[in-house]
Every structure is written in C-alpha cells, then in structure tokens.
Design an enzyme around this catalytic site. Structure first.
Site, PDB file in Angstrom:
ATOM      1  N   ASP A  15     -13.732  24.773  43.275  1.00 46.06           N
ATOM      2  CA  ASP A  15     -14.834  25.320  44.162  1.00 46.06           C
ATOM      3  C   ASP A  15     -16.196  25.047  43.818  1.00 46.06           C
ATOM      4  OD1 ASP A  15     -15.089  26.638  46.816  1.00 46.06           O
ATOM      5  OD2 ASP A  15     -13.985  28.359  46.018  1.00 46.06           O
ATOM      6  N   GLY A  16     -16.507  24.980  44.858  1.00 45.96           N
ATOM      7  CA  GLY A  16     -17.882  24.950  44.797  1.00 45.96           C
ATOM      8  C   GLY A  16     -18.807  25.872  44.841  1.00 45.96           C
ATOM      9  N   GLU A  55     -18.607  20.953  44.956  1.00 42.37           N
ATOM     10  CA  GLU A  55     -17.372  20.776  45.223  1.00 42.37           C
ATOM     11  C   GLU A  55     -16.400  19.333  44.141  1.00 42.37           C
ATOM     12  OE1 GLU A  55     -15.632  23.221  46.116  1.00 42.37           O
ATOM     13  OE2 GLU A  55     -17.035  23.997  48.226  1.00 42.37           O
ATOM     14  N   ASP A  77     -10.498  23.436  48.064  1.00 37.69           N
ATOM     15  CA  ASP A  77     -10.584  24.081  49.853  1.00 37.69           C
ATOM     16  C   ASP A  77     -11.882  23.158  50.414  1.00 37.69           C
ATOM     17  OD1 ASP A  77     -12.777  24.896  48.990  1.00 37.69           O
ATOM     18  OD2 ASP A  77     -12.986  26.824  48.103  1.00 37.69           O
ATOM     19  N   HIS A 132     -10.289  31.537  50.701  1.00 39.84           N
ATOM     20  CA  HIS A 132     -10.572  32.841  50.845  1.00 39.84           C
ATOM     21  C   HIS A 132      -9.428  33.109  51.448  1.00 39.84           C
ATOM     22  CE1 HIS A 132     -14.376  32.368  50.327  1.00 39.84           C
ATOM     23  NE2 HIS A 132     -14.797  31.053  51.055  1.00 39.84           N
ATOM     24  N   ASP A 142     -13.560  31.154  43.307  1.00 45.33           N
ATOM     25  CA  ASP A 142     -14.443  31.332  44.380  1.00 45.33           C
ATOM     26  C   ASP A 142     -15.205  31.464  43.730  1.00 45.33           C
ATOM     27  OD1 ASP A 142     -15.591  31.156  47.152  1.00 45.33           O
ATOM     28  OD2 ASP A 142     -15.330  33.514  46.506  1.00 45.33           O
TER      29      ASP A 142
END
Length: 160
Positions: A15-16, A55, A77, A132, A142
């Site tokens: 994730d970023g 990302e 994601d 999320h 995240d």
C-alpha cells in the site's frame, strides 16, 4: 516453506499513502511465507512524490527483499499497480511510450520492477484487493504507510 514448481511461494501485500498538501508519501509491504510461517513488514517515506510512485515503490521494495526465484502473489489496492504490472511489458516494447507516443509516468520505477522480476525469474501474479475492508494485511499496510508518511511530516526525515 510451501513450494510451487520448485519455487517458494511468497504473498506480498502493499500500500501507499500520500498527502497532496505536502507532496509527502509513505509506502509499506508485508511479505508472507508459510511453513514455517513468517511475515516481514517494511515501510518508508519520500518527499516530493505522488501516490502512484508510493504504491509502486511498495512493490519494488518488497521484491528487493527476495533472494531467490519465487512464486509471488502480489495483492494491492492500487489499480495502477495491478493494471501497470501487465502493461509494463508492452510499455517496454514501445520504449516506455503509450499508444499516443507520450512518455509513461514513473518509467524509472516500472523498469526497476521488471528488472527485479527478471533477475531471479520470479513468476508473479498481481491481484486487486479492496482497500479499507476486512483484509487484515491490507489494513496493516495502510497503517504502516500512513505512519511512515506522518513521521516524515513530523520530522522532515525520509525513512526506509
């Protein structure tokens, strides 16, 4: 360790995080292998960046941790990462240009991505995971990426 086609299987969640106000970003990845089960968490931050770079940096930093040929499942994601993972090979053939002749954004990172996969002959599958939601590893990435970005905002010092 579980193997497929003689290669260890590694699952990577990434994730970023990015702040449009400061242009500061954070990235995170979790590498998971089974039997024996282990998970490695990595994260970092950068100044003057974008969310697509963060990302993709998360994926690259995870791939840099691998020291042998693996069967890799990347769960992200980011549709930028998912779609770009396939498109990067076409972009390379087109000398890092799109169909209209425009230079591909983040070509430096996409080149590194391909180089890391080819170096050990990894077999990679990239899948999208909803952000999320109920996926504990995506939620953890995240959290780590945001914390790395917040540390940069608070201290002004990039971390890895």
């Amino acid at each position: 360790m579980i193997y497929k086609n003689g290669k260890p299987i590694v699952t990577i969640y990434t994730d970023g995080s990015w702040s449009p106000d400061e242009k500061y970003g954070g990235w995170a990845a979790i590498l998971i292998s089974l039997r024996p089960t282990y998970a490695i968490e990595i994260c970092g931050s950068e100044k003057d960046t974008t969310i697509p770079r963060m990302e993709l940096t998360a994926v690259i930093k995870a791939l840099e941790k691998l020291t042998m040929s693996c069967e890799i499942r990347i769960l992200s994601d980011s549709m930028y990462v998912v779609n770009g993972s396939v498109a990067a090979y076409t972009w390379r053939k087109q000398h890092w240009k799109d169909k209209k002749g425009n230079t591909i954004n983040n070509a430096d990172l996409w080149k590194k991505y391909i180089r890391l996969i080819n170096h050990f002959g990894h077999h990679v599958i990239v899948r999208w995971v909803k952000a999320h939601s109920v996926n504990q590893y995506n939620n953890r990435c995240d959290f780590l990426a945001k914390n790395a970005r917040h540390r940069l905002t608070a201290t002004g010092i990039e971390v890895e």
